[in-house]
Scaffold this motif. Structure first.
Motif, PDB file in Angstrom:
ATOM      1  N   VAL A 155       0.865  -1.173   0.000  1.00  0.00           N
ATOM      2  CA  VAL A 155       0.000   0.000   0.000  1.00  0.00           C
ATOM      3  C   VAL A 155       0.902   1.222   0.000  1.00  0.00           C
ATOM      4  CG1 VAL A 155      -1.814   1.250   1.222  1.00  0.00           C
ATOM      5  CG2 VAL A 155      -1.764  -1.238   1.299  1.00  0.00           C
ATOM      6  N   THR A 156       0.608   2.184  -0.841  1.00  0.00           N
ATOM      7  CA  THR A 156       1.473   3.356  -0.960  1.00  0.00           C
ATOM      8  C   THR A 156       0.689   4.631  -0.688  1.00  0.00           C
ATOM      9  OG1 THR A 156       1.046   3.468  -3.353  1.00  0.00           O
ATOM     10  CG2 THR A 156       3.008   2.263  -2.631  1.00  0.00           C
ATOM     11  N   ASN A 157       1.385   5.574  -0.099  1.00  0.00           N
ATOM     12  CA  ASN A 157       0.895   6.948   0.047  1.00  0.00           C
ATOM     13  C   ASN A 157       1.789   7.847  -0.791  1.00  0.00           C
ATOM     14  OD1 ASN A 157      -1.050   6.130   1.825  1.00  0.00           O
ATOM     15  ND2 ASN A 157      -0.091   6.975   3.656  1.00  0.00           N
ATOM     16  N   LEU A 158       1.233   8.390  -1.846  1.00  0.00           N
ATOM     17  CA  LEU A 158       2.003   9.227  -2.758  1.00  0.00           C
ATOM     18  C   LEU A 158       1.506  10.664  -2.693  1.00  0.00           C
ATOM     19  CD1 LEU A 158       2.131   6.858  -5.854  1.00  0.00           C
ATOM     20  CD2 LEU A 158       3.832   7.113  -4.035  1.00  0.00           C
ATOM     21  N   PRO A 159       2.401  11.637  -2.757  1.00  0.00           N
ATOM     22  CA  PRO A 159       2.002  13.042  -2.688  1.00  0.00           C
ATOM     23  C   PRO A 159       1.026  13.391  -3.814  1.00  0.00           C
ATOM     24  CG  PRO A 159       4.371  12.830  -2.445  1.00  0.00           C
ATOM     25  CD  PRO A 159       3.864  11.480  -2.832  1.00  0.00           C
ATOM     26  N   ALA A 163      -4.838   8.836  -0.195  1.00  0.00           N
ATOM     27  CA  ALA A 163      -4.028   8.039   0.725  1.00  0.00           C
ATOM     28  C   ALA A 163      -4.423   6.573   0.633  1.00  0.00           C
ATOM     29  CB  ALA A 163      -4.201   8.538   2.152  1.00  0.00           C
ATOM     30  N   GLY A 164      -3.442   5.703   0.395  1.00  0.00           N
ATOM     31  CA  GLY A 164      -3.710   4.274   0.395  1.00  0.00           C
ATOM     32  C   GLY A 164      -3.733   3.691   1.788  1.00  0.00           C
ATOM     33  N   MET A 165      -3.117   4.391   2.737  1.00  0.00           N
ATOM     34  CA  MET A 165      -3.073   3.944   4.124  1.00  0.00           C
ATOM     35  C   MET A 165      -3.162   5.170   5.025  1.00  0.00           C
ATOM     36  SD  MET A 165      -2.542   1.248   6.235  1.00  0.00           S
ATOM     37  CE  MET A 165      -1.500  -0.002   5.437  1.00  0.00           C
TER      38      MET A 165
END
Length: 463
Positions: A155-159, A163-165
């Motif tokens: 799971v990724t949180n990318l700018p 939000a994936g998490m």
């Protein structure tokens, strides 16, 4: 497939060995402590359930940042919080679950599922032990985060993206992302508590402790000893027979026995451990059953409750609020607040005095006071008016008696009743004095200065 994977990460199947019990830390006390086994310590259970259930029971309110009226809102972006987070949990159990994760494992992990419109559709709390790795990643010159979840996927949180998490750590060390677990750091102390509990259980369940013995000057065979014991038990055993005078013959003597003090040291050890665990979670000892230390947090229940809210609940509440604002409400003008006002209510007398002072200052109206007490507004908007005393003015702008009389007359001509004018002027209402209609009088029975001036003006023929 996503739903099945999330459910697998959330639920322990009855046919599988409990996953949460596989990990932990072996302590010097000989007890293995993990985040889940720590709940067997009574102080840990009491402290964590107290914090989690108290915060979960608070009402959640959404407000517009630039709205001075603080009117509650229902943002569609956060519908999962004010409606239902997922098909299996309502809001209160959901908040309890994530806060237990926060207090025991030091981290909250929530996987949101989104609609095509971008709004969150569901929130799924994950088992913290299934998140095996958190690492920063570089995406086009910006830093994101990758979470590896056992039995699920990355799971990724990318700018700039959804939000994936949702990750809410407790306390983080410099250069770290993952929160520090209080249970892990204080495993030895919790192990002492568990060890003392086990010792107490074995002491009561397996120890040999008699209330007394009967001794005789001569030897008795088995039948004689049994006959003596049966007779003594029949006459004296049981609470209904307490206090009876015993008669023993043939030189027999009853000697009561007490438990040696050394055998009871574990009780003091349990108290020591419980107080230290209360300190770990910043909970007043009396709230987990230790009433001997109740005064250390304040001189009264109200003061202790304020200390509990300020130093225990608010730091956790702000982290949760900021996390949801940064993810679910990102890019909106909404903010999220847990309402703690209900926990700060004092005694009825203190609240009445508090409301009276603010009402007389013009800071609160009737409807706002009723709202604090969970009552509805007065009909026809009658509770929306703010009142201030007529005899108060800034320094250098004192209102003369003549001005006050003219103001009173203007208010009555404008449609205000004499009772309302009397209330603003600090004069007792007419119906409470038993006076003729149209008469105003001070509460002590003497005409106020304003009335004297009106009488003088009338005697001079002025209207």
């Amino acid at each position: 497939m996503l739903g099945r994977a999330l459910r697998k990460a959330l639920v322990i199947n009855a046919t599988e060995r409990p996953f949460l019990m596989d990990r932990g830390w072996t302590t010097i006390a000989g007890v293995r402590v993990s985040a889940s086994s720590a709940l067997r310590a009574s102080a840990v259970w009491s402290a964590t359930s107290l914090i989690a259930q108290t915060i979960a029971a608070l009402p959640i309110r959404f407000l517009l940042r630039d709205d001075e009226s603080r009117k509650p809102q229902r943002p569609p972006e956060a519908r999962v919080l004010w409606d239902r987070p997922n098909p299996y949990q309502t809001t209160t159990p959901f908040i309890e679950t994530v806060l237990l994760s926060h207090l025991l494992w030091g981290n909250i992990y929530i996987v949101p599922r989104y609609r095509n419109s971008g709004d969150a559709m569901e929130l799924w709390p994950l088992d913290p032990e299934r998140v095996t790795e958190i690492e920063p990643i570089d995406v086009a010159g910006t830093v994101g985060l990758r979470f590896r979840v056992e039995g699920y996927k990355e799971v990724t949180n990318l700018p700039g993206e959804r939000a994936g998490m949702i990750h809410i750590p407790d306390v983080t060390a410099p250069g770290r992302i993952k929160g520090i677990s209080r249970v892990e750091q204080l495993a030895e102390l919790i192990g002492m508590s568990l060890s003392a509990q086990e010792h107490a259980a074995r002491f009561l369940g397996e120890g040999v402790h008699m209330s007394g013995v009967i001794s005789t000057a001569k030897s008795l065979n088995t039948d004689q000893a049994k006959e003596l014991w049966d007779g003594f038990q029949k006459i004296h055993a049981g609470p209904s027979k307490a206090g009876r005078v015993g008669v023993l013959t043939s030189g027999a003597e009853f000697k009561p026995l007490t438990i040696p003090p050394a055998e009871l040291q574990f009780l003091e050890q349990m108290k020591y451990s419980d107080r230290k665990i209360a300190g770990i979670y910043r909970v007043p000892p009396h709230m987990i059953g230790d009433i001997d230390s109740s005064t250390s947090w304040g001189t009264g229940i109200e003061e202790q409750t304020i200390q509990f809210i300020q130093h225990t609940l608010l730091p956790i509440i702000r982290k949760v609020e900021e996390a949801f604002e940064a993810t679910l409400l990102a890019g909106t003008n909404y903010r999220m607040r847990f309402i703690t006002a209900g926990l700060l209510r004092g005694a009825m007398k203190d609240r009445a005095e508090f409301y009276r002072v603010l009402f007389n200052m013009g800071a609160l109206n009737d409807d706002e006071i009723r709202a604090f007490e969970d009552m509805g507004p007065l009909p026809d908007g009658r509770g929306q008016t703010y009142y201030v005393p007529m005899n108060i003015a800034p320094v250098g702008m004192e209102i003369t008696l003549k001005d006050r009389a003219e103001i009173a007359g203007s208010l009555i001509r404008a449609g205000y009743t004499p009772e309302e004018v009397a209330r603003v002027a600090g004069i007792a209402p007419i119906e409470h004095l038993g006076l003729p209609p149209g008469t105003l009088q001070s509460s002590d029975g003497s005409p106020p200065d304003a009335v004297k001036l009106l009488q003088q003006m009338a005697s001079e023929g002025r209207s």
